[in-house]
Design an enzyme around this catalytic site. Structure first.
Site, short mmCIF file in Angstrom:
data_model
loop_
_atom_site.label_atom_id
_atom_site.label_comp_id
_atom_site.label_asym_id
_atom_site.label_seq_id
_atom_site.Cartn_x
_atom_site.Cartn_y
_atom_site.Cartn_z
CB ALA A 115 -0.94 -0.01 1.20
CB SER A 119 4.31 -3.87 3.86
OG SER A 119 4.10 -4.02 2.46
CB SER A 120 7.89 -5.69 0.42
OG SER A 120 8.17 -4.46 -0.20
CG ASP A 164 10.74 1.43 -0.43
OD1 ASP A 164 10.99 2.58 -0.82
OD2 ASP A 164 9.69 0.83 -0.70
#
Ligand code: MEV
Length: 327
Positions: A115, A119-120, A164
Protein backbone atom coordinates in the site's frame (compact mmCIF):
# COMPACT_ATOMS: atom_id res chain seq x y z
CA UNK A 1 13.57 -17.91 18.99
CA UNK A 2 14.83 -14.53 17.76
CA UNK A 3 12.50 -11.61 17.09
CA UNK A 4 13.19 -8.38 15.15
CA UNK A 5 11.02 -5.54 13.95
CA UNK A 6 11.49 -2.80 11.36
CA UNK A 7 9.43 0.29 10.52
CA UNK A 8 7.39 1.15 7.45
CA UNK A 9 7.79 4.55 5.77
CA UNK A 10 6.16 7.30 3.79
CA UNK A 11 7.82 9.14 0.93
CA UNK A 12 7.90 12.89 1.49
CA UNK A 13 9.31 13.11 -2.04
CA UNK A 14 10.91 11.25 -4.88
CA UNK A 15 9.40 7.77 -5.37
CA UNK A 16 9.75 6.41 -8.90
CA UNK A 17 12.27 9.13 -9.88
CA UNK A 18 14.70 7.52 -7.38
CA UNK A 19 14.79 4.41 -9.60
CA UNK A 20 16.49 6.60 -12.28
CA UNK A 21 19.14 8.10 -10.00
CA UNK A 22 17.22 11.15 -8.75
CA UNK A 23 17.21 11.72 -4.97
CA UNK A 24 14.30 10.71 -2.72
CA UNK A 25 13.40 11.47 0.90
CA UNK A 26 11.46 8.73 2.69
CA UNK A 27 10.65 8.91 6.43
CA UNK A 28 10.22 5.92 8.73
CA UNK A 29 6.90 5.86 10.60
CA UNK A 30 5.84 4.14 13.80
CA UNK A 31 4.17 1.18 12.12
CA UNK A 32 6.22 -2.01 12.22
CA UNK A 33 6.61 -5.47 10.77
CA UNK A 34 7.75 -8.03 13.34
CA UNK A 35 9.47 -11.26 12.31
CA UNK A 36 10.11 -14.17 14.70
CA UNK A 37 12.58 -16.81 13.55
CA UNK A 38 13.38 -20.21 15.06
CA UNK A 39 16.01 -22.62 13.70
CA UNK A 40 14.83 -26.01 12.38
CA UNK A 41 16.68 -29.34 12.25
CA UNK A 42 16.28 -29.50 8.46
CA UNK A 43 16.86 -26.96 5.64
CA UNK A 44 13.19 -26.04 5.09
CA UNK A 45 11.43 -22.72 5.61
CA UNK A 46 7.95 -22.68 7.09
CA UNK A 47 6.19 -19.35 7.14
CA UNK A 48 3.26 -18.22 9.22
CA UNK A 49 1.79 -14.89 8.22
CA UNK A 50 -0.23 -13.71 11.15
CA UNK A 51 -2.40 -10.65 11.41
CA UNK A 52 -1.23 -9.32 8.05
CA UNK A 53 -3.50 -6.59 6.79
CA UNK A 54 -4.22 -7.04 3.08
CA UNK A 55 -6.91 -5.14 1.19
CA UNK A 56 -8.33 -4.20 4.57
CA UNK A 57 -8.77 -7.89 5.48
CA UNK A 58 -6.70 -9.91 7.88
CA UNK A 59 -5.04 -12.93 6.33
CA UNK A 60 -3.53 -15.98 7.95
CA UNK A 61 -1.16 -18.20 6.01
CA UNK A 62 0.86 -21.18 7.13
CA UNK A 63 3.06 -23.13 4.78
CA UNK A 64 6.46 -23.34 3.22
CA UNK A 65 7.91 -20.80 0.81
CA UNK A 66 7.84 -23.33 -2.03
CA UNK A 67 4.10 -24.05 -1.69
CA UNK A 68 1.34 -22.04 -3.34
CA UNK A 69 -0.58 -20.28 -0.56
CA UNK A 70 -4.09 -21.60 -0.06
CA UNK A 71 -5.81 -18.25 0.43
CA UNK A 72 -8.48 -16.55 -1.58
CA UNK A 73 -7.93 -12.90 -0.67
CA UNK A 74 -5.23 -11.25 -2.78
CA UNK A 75 -3.32 -14.46 -3.26
CA UNK A 76 -0.74 -12.73 -5.39
CA UNK A 77 0.03 -10.29 -2.58
CA UNK A 78 0.46 -13.11 -0.09
CA UNK A 79 2.70 -14.86 -2.59
CA UNK A 80 4.69 -11.65 -3.05
CA UNK A 81 5.10 -11.38 0.74
CA UNK A 82 6.40 -14.94 0.87
CA UNK A 83 8.76 -14.13 -2.03
CA UNK A 84 10.37 -11.34 0.03
CA UNK A 85 10.79 -13.65 3.01
CA UNK A 86 12.38 -16.32 0.82
CA UNK A 87 14.81 -13.76 -0.67
CA UNK A 88 15.58 -12.35 2.81
CA UNK A 89 16.44 -15.82 4.15
CA UNK A 90 18.72 -16.44 1.13
CA UNK A 91 20.59 -13.25 2.12
CA UNK A 92 20.76 -14.36 5.77
CA UNK A 93 22.11 -17.79 4.74
CA UNK A 94 24.73 -16.10 2.56
CA UNK A 95 25.74 -13.57 5.26
CA UNK A 96 26.19 -16.32 7.86
CA UNK A 97 27.74 -18.91 5.52
CA UNK A 98 24.94 -21.33 6.44
CA UNK A 99 23.43 -22.26 3.03
CA UNK A 100 21.38 -25.11 4.54
CA UNK A 101 19.90 -23.26 7.53
CA UNK A 102 16.16 -23.96 7.92
CA UNK A 103 13.76 -21.77 9.90
CA UNK A 104 10.21 -21.47 11.19
CA UNK A 105 9.22 -17.86 10.53
CA UNK A 106 6.26 -15.90 11.86
CA UNK A 107 5.45 -12.50 10.42
CA UNK A 108 3.12 -9.98 12.05
CA UNK A 109 2.67 -6.54 10.59
CA UNK A 110 0.58 -3.46 11.17
CA UNK A 111 1.73 -2.05 7.81
CA UNK A 112 -0.79 -2.77 5.04
CA UNK A 113 0.80 -4.91 2.33
CA UNK A 114 1.61 -3.30 -1.03
CA UNK A 115 0.00 0.00 0.00
CA UNK A 116 3.00 2.33 -0.30
CA UNK A 117 4.10 2.18 3.34
CA UNK A 118 7.12 -0.03 2.75
CA UNK A 119 5.71 -3.30 4.10
CA UNK A 120 7.93 -5.53 1.93
CA UNK A 121 11.09 -3.62 2.90
CA UNK A 122 10.17 -3.78 6.60
CA UNK A 123 9.51 -7.54 6.44
CA UNK A 124 12.72 -8.14 4.45
CA UNK A 125 14.88 -6.06 6.82
CA UNK A 126 13.39 -7.61 9.99
CA UNK A 127 13.69 -11.15 8.54
CA UNK A 128 17.39 -10.71 7.67
CA UNK A 129 18.15 -9.32 11.14
CA UNK A 130 16.22 -12.04 13.00
CA UNK A 131 17.55 -14.96 10.91
CA UNK A 132 21.19 -13.85 11.13
CA UNK A 133 20.98 -13.24 14.89
CA UNK A 134 19.23 -16.61 15.33
CA UNK A 135 22.43 -18.30 14.08
CA UNK A 136 24.68 -16.06 16.18
CA UNK A 137 25.71 -13.36 13.66
CA UNK A 138 24.96 -9.67 14.19
CA UNK A 139 25.01 -7.47 11.08
CA UNK A 140 25.32 -3.68 11.06
CA UNK A 141 22.24 -1.77 9.94
CA UNK A 142 24.12 -0.73 6.77
CA UNK A 143 24.80 -4.37 5.87
CA UNK A 144 21.19 -5.32 6.62
CA UNK A 145 20.05 -2.45 4.35
CA UNK A 146 22.39 -3.59 1.57
CA UNK A 147 21.29 -7.22 1.80
CA UNK A 148 17.61 -6.25 1.98
CA UNK A 149 18.10 -4.15 -1.17
CA UNK A 150 19.61 -7.16 -2.94
CA UNK A 151 16.67 -9.31 -1.78
CA UNK A 152 14.21 -6.72 -3.18
CA UNK A 153 16.11 -6.65 -6.48
CA UNK A 154 15.62 -10.40 -6.94
CA UNK A 155 11.88 -10.24 -6.16
CA UNK A 156 11.29 -7.10 -8.27
CA UNK A 157 13.14 -8.35 -11.37
CA UNK A 158 16.07 -6.01 -10.92
CA UNK A 159 13.94 -2.84 -10.51
CA UNK A 160 14.38 -1.29 -7.05
CA UNK A 161 16.11 1.61 -5.39
CA UNK A 162 17.82 1.49 -2.01
CA UNK A 163 15.33 3.97 -0.55
CA UNK A 164 12.75 1.68 1.12
CA UNK A 165 15.19 -0.82 2.58
CA UNK A 166 17.72 1.80 3.81
CA UNK A 167 14.96 3.83 5.48
CA UNK A 168 13.52 0.75 7.18
CA UNK A 169 16.93 -0.42 8.40
CA UNK A 170 18.08 2.93 9.82
CA UNK A 171 14.80 4.69 10.73
CA UNK A 172 14.24 8.47 10.72
CA UNK A 173 14.23 10.63 7.61
CA UNK A 174 16.77 9.62 4.97
CA UNK A 175 18.05 10.84 1.63
CA UNK A 176 18.84 8.32 -1.07
CA UNK A 177 20.45 9.08 -4.41
CA UNK A 178 21.76 6.03 -6.27
CA UNK A 179 24.08 4.20 -3.86
CA UNK A 180 24.47 7.26 -1.63
CA UNK A 181 22.19 6.77 1.39
CA UNK A 182 22.27 8.95 4.51
CA UNK A 183 20.20 10.15 7.44
CA UNK A 184 18.85 13.72 7.27
CA UNK A 185 17.58 15.91 10.10
CA UNK A 186 13.84 16.35 10.18
CA UNK A 187 11.59 18.52 12.34
CA UNK A 188 8.50 16.93 13.94
CA UNK A 189 6.22 16.37 10.98
CA UNK A 190 2.42 16.39 11.31
CA UNK A 191 1.99 13.30 9.09
CA UNK A 192 -1.49 11.99 8.28
CA UNK A 193 -1.98 8.83 6.21
CA UNK A 194 -5.09 7.93 4.20
CA UNK A 195 -5.51 4.33 3.03
CA UNK A 196 -7.95 3.26 0.30
CA UNK A 197 -7.85 -0.41 1.37
CA UNK A 198 -6.14 -1.40 -1.88
CA UNK A 199 -2.66 -2.03 -3.16
CA UNK A 200 -0.56 -1.40 -6.24
CA UNK A 201 1.77 -3.77 -8.06
CA UNK A 202 5.18 -2.09 -7.62
CA UNK A 203 6.85 -4.05 -10.45
CA UNK A 204 4.13 -3.15 -12.97
CA UNK A 205 3.99 0.51 -11.92
CA UNK A 206 7.77 0.89 -12.15
CA UNK A 207 7.71 -0.80 -15.57
CA UNK A 208 4.93 1.58 -16.68
CA UNK A 209 7.01 4.65 -15.79
CA UNK A 210 10.03 3.13 -17.57
CA UNK A 211 7.94 2.61 -20.73
CA UNK A 212 6.64 6.21 -20.65
CA UNK A 213 10.17 7.51 -20.13
CA UNK A 214 11.41 5.53 -23.12
CA UNK A 215 8.55 6.72 -25.34
CA UNK A 216 8.32 10.41 -24.41
CA UNK A 217 11.18 12.78 -23.74
CA UNK A 218 8.87 14.90 -21.57
CA UNK A 219 8.24 11.89 -19.30
CA UNK A 220 12.02 11.83 -18.74
CA UNK A 221 11.86 15.58 -18.03
CA UNK A 222 9.04 14.91 -15.54
CA UNK A 223 11.25 12.42 -13.69
CA UNK A 224 14.04 15.03 -13.57
CA UNK A 225 11.59 17.68 -12.33
CA UNK A 226 10.69 15.36 -9.45
CA UNK A 227 14.43 15.34 -8.65
CA UNK A 228 14.38 19.18 -8.59
CA UNK A 229 11.42 19.11 -6.18
CA UNK A 230 13.32 16.72 -3.90
CA UNK A 231 16.40 19.00 -3.83
CA UNK A 232 14.18 21.97 -2.96
CA UNK A 233 12.32 19.81 -0.41
CA UNK A 234 15.58 18.92 1.33
CA UNK A 235 16.22 22.62 1.96
CA UNK A 236 12.68 23.07 3.33
CA UNK A 237 13.20 20.04 5.60
CA UNK A 238 16.52 21.41 6.90
CA UNK A 239 14.84 24.77 7.62
CA UNK A 240 11.81 23.11 9.25
CA UNK A 241 9.56 24.95 6.77
CA UNK A 242 6.50 22.65 6.77
CA UNK A 243 4.43 25.05 4.64
CA UNK A 244 6.99 24.87 1.84
CA UNK A 245 7.21 21.08 2.30
CA UNK A 246 3.44 20.87 1.78
CA UNK A 247 3.55 22.99 -1.39
CA UNK A 248 6.32 20.83 -2.82
CA UNK A 249 4.42 17.63 -1.93
CA UNK A 250 1.44 18.94 -3.93
CA UNK A 251 3.75 19.58 -6.87
CA UNK A 252 5.28 16.10 -6.53
CA UNK A 253 1.83 14.47 -6.57
CA UNK A 254 0.93 16.31 -9.78
CA UNK A 255 4.01 14.95 -11.50
CA UNK A 256 3.38 11.39 -10.24
CA UNK A 257 -0.17 11.71 -11.55
CA UNK A 258 1.27 12.76 -14.93
CA UNK A 259 3.45 9.63 -14.90
CA UNK A 260 0.29 7.53 -14.57
CA UNK A 261 0.86 6.07 -11.10
CA UNK A 262 -2.00 7.72 -9.23
CA UNK A 263 -5.57 6.41 -9.11
CA UNK A 264 -9.03 7.87 -8.62
CA UNK A 265 -9.14 6.92 -4.93
CA UNK A 266 -5.64 8.31 -4.29
CA UNK A 267 -6.59 11.56 -6.07
CA UNK A 268 -9.87 11.74 -4.09
CA UNK A 269 -7.96 11.40 -0.82
CA UNK A 270 -5.34 13.96 -1.89
CA UNK A 271 -8.07 16.48 -2.74
CA UNK A 272 -10.01 15.74 0.46
CA UNK A 273 -6.83 16.46 2.44
CA UNK A 274 -6.17 19.70 0.57
CA UNK A 275 -9.81 20.81 0.96
CA UNK A 276 -9.53 20.12 4.69
CA UNK A 277 -6.61 22.54 4.90
CA UNK A 278 -3.63 20.17 4.79
CA UNK A 279 -0.34 21.92 4.04
CA UNK A 280 0.14 19.43 1.21
CA UNK A 281 -0.74 15.88 0.15
CA UNK A 282 0.58 13.28 -2.25
CA UNK A 283 0.47 9.57 -2.92
CA UNK A 284 3.26 7.61 -1.24
CA UNK A 285 5.20 4.67 -2.64
CA UNK A 286 4.57 2.98 -5.94
CA UNK A 287 0.96 4.22 -6.22
CA UNK A 288 -1.83 2.58 -8.22
CA UNK A 289 -3.81 2.35 -4.96
CA UNK A 290 -2.90 2.24 -1.29
CA UNK A 291 -1.91 5.30 0.71
CA UNK A 292 -1.52 9.04 0.56
CA UNK A 293 0.54 11.14 2.94
CA UNK A 294 -0.57 14.61 4.02
CA UNK A 295 0.87 17.20 6.42
CA UNK A 296 -1.65 18.73 8.80
CA UNK A 297 -1.00 19.87 12.38
CA UNK A 298 -4.78 19.96 13.02
CA UNK A 299 -7.28 17.05 13.14
CA UNK A 300 -9.13 18.34 10.06
CA UNK A 301 -7.48 16.13 7.42
CA UNK A 302 -7.84 12.92 9.42
CA UNK A 303 -11.52 13.68 10.04
CA UNK A 304 -12.20 14.64 6.41
CA UNK A 305 -10.47 11.50 5.10
CA UNK A 306 -12.69 9.31 7.30
CA UNK A 307 -15.70 10.69 5.39
CA UNK A 308 -14.07 10.52 1.94
CA UNK A 309 -15.56 7.90 -0.41
CA UNK A 310 -12.93 5.25 -1.11
CA UNK A 311 -10.93 5.96 2.06
CA UNK A 312 -10.89 2.88 4.32
CA UNK A 313 -8.68 4.20 7.08
CA UNK A 314 -6.98 7.42 8.14
CA UNK A 315 -4.44 7.79 10.90
CA UNK A 316 -1.74 10.05 12.24
CA UNK A 317 1.78 8.63 11.89
CA UNK A 318 4.73 9.70 14.01
CA UNK A 319 8.23 9.74 12.57
CA UNK A 320 10.07 6.67 13.89
CA UNK A 321 13.70 7.49 14.64
CA UNK A 322 14.52 3.84 15.31
CA UNK A 323 15.21 1.42 12.47
CA UNK A 324 15.50 -2.35 12.70
CA UNK A 325 15.63 -3.53 16.31
CA UNK A 326 15.73 -6.61 18.47
CA UNK A 327 12.39 -7.29 20.18
C1 MEV B 1 8.25 1.87 -3.99
O1 MEV B 1 7.99 1.92 -2.59
C2 MEV B 1 9.12 3.03 -4.40
C3 MEV B 1 9.53 3.03 -5.87
O2 MEV B 1 10.32 4.22 -6.05
C4 MEV B 1 10.36 1.81 -6.24
C5 MEV B 1 11.73 1.79 -5.57
O3 MEV B 1 12.25 2.84 -5.18
O4 MEV B 1 12.29 0.68 -5.47
C6 MEV B 1 8.33 3.12 -6.79
Amino acid sequence: MTVSSAPGKVYLFGEHAVVYGEPAVPCAIERRATVAVESRDDDRLRVHLSDLSIDGFTVEYSGSTDETPDVNVSESLVQAGIGYIDAAIEQARDATDRPDAGFDITVESDIPLGAGLGSSAAVTVAAIDAATREVGVSLSSDEIADRAYRAELTVQDGEASRADTFCSATGGAVRVEGDDCRAVKSPELPIVVGFDGGAGDTGKLVAGVRALREEYEFAGDTVQSIGDIVRQGERALAEGDTEELGRLMNFNHGLLEALGVSSRSLDNMVWAARDAGALGAKLTGAGGGGCIVALDPTDETETALRFTPGCEDAFRAELDTEGVREE
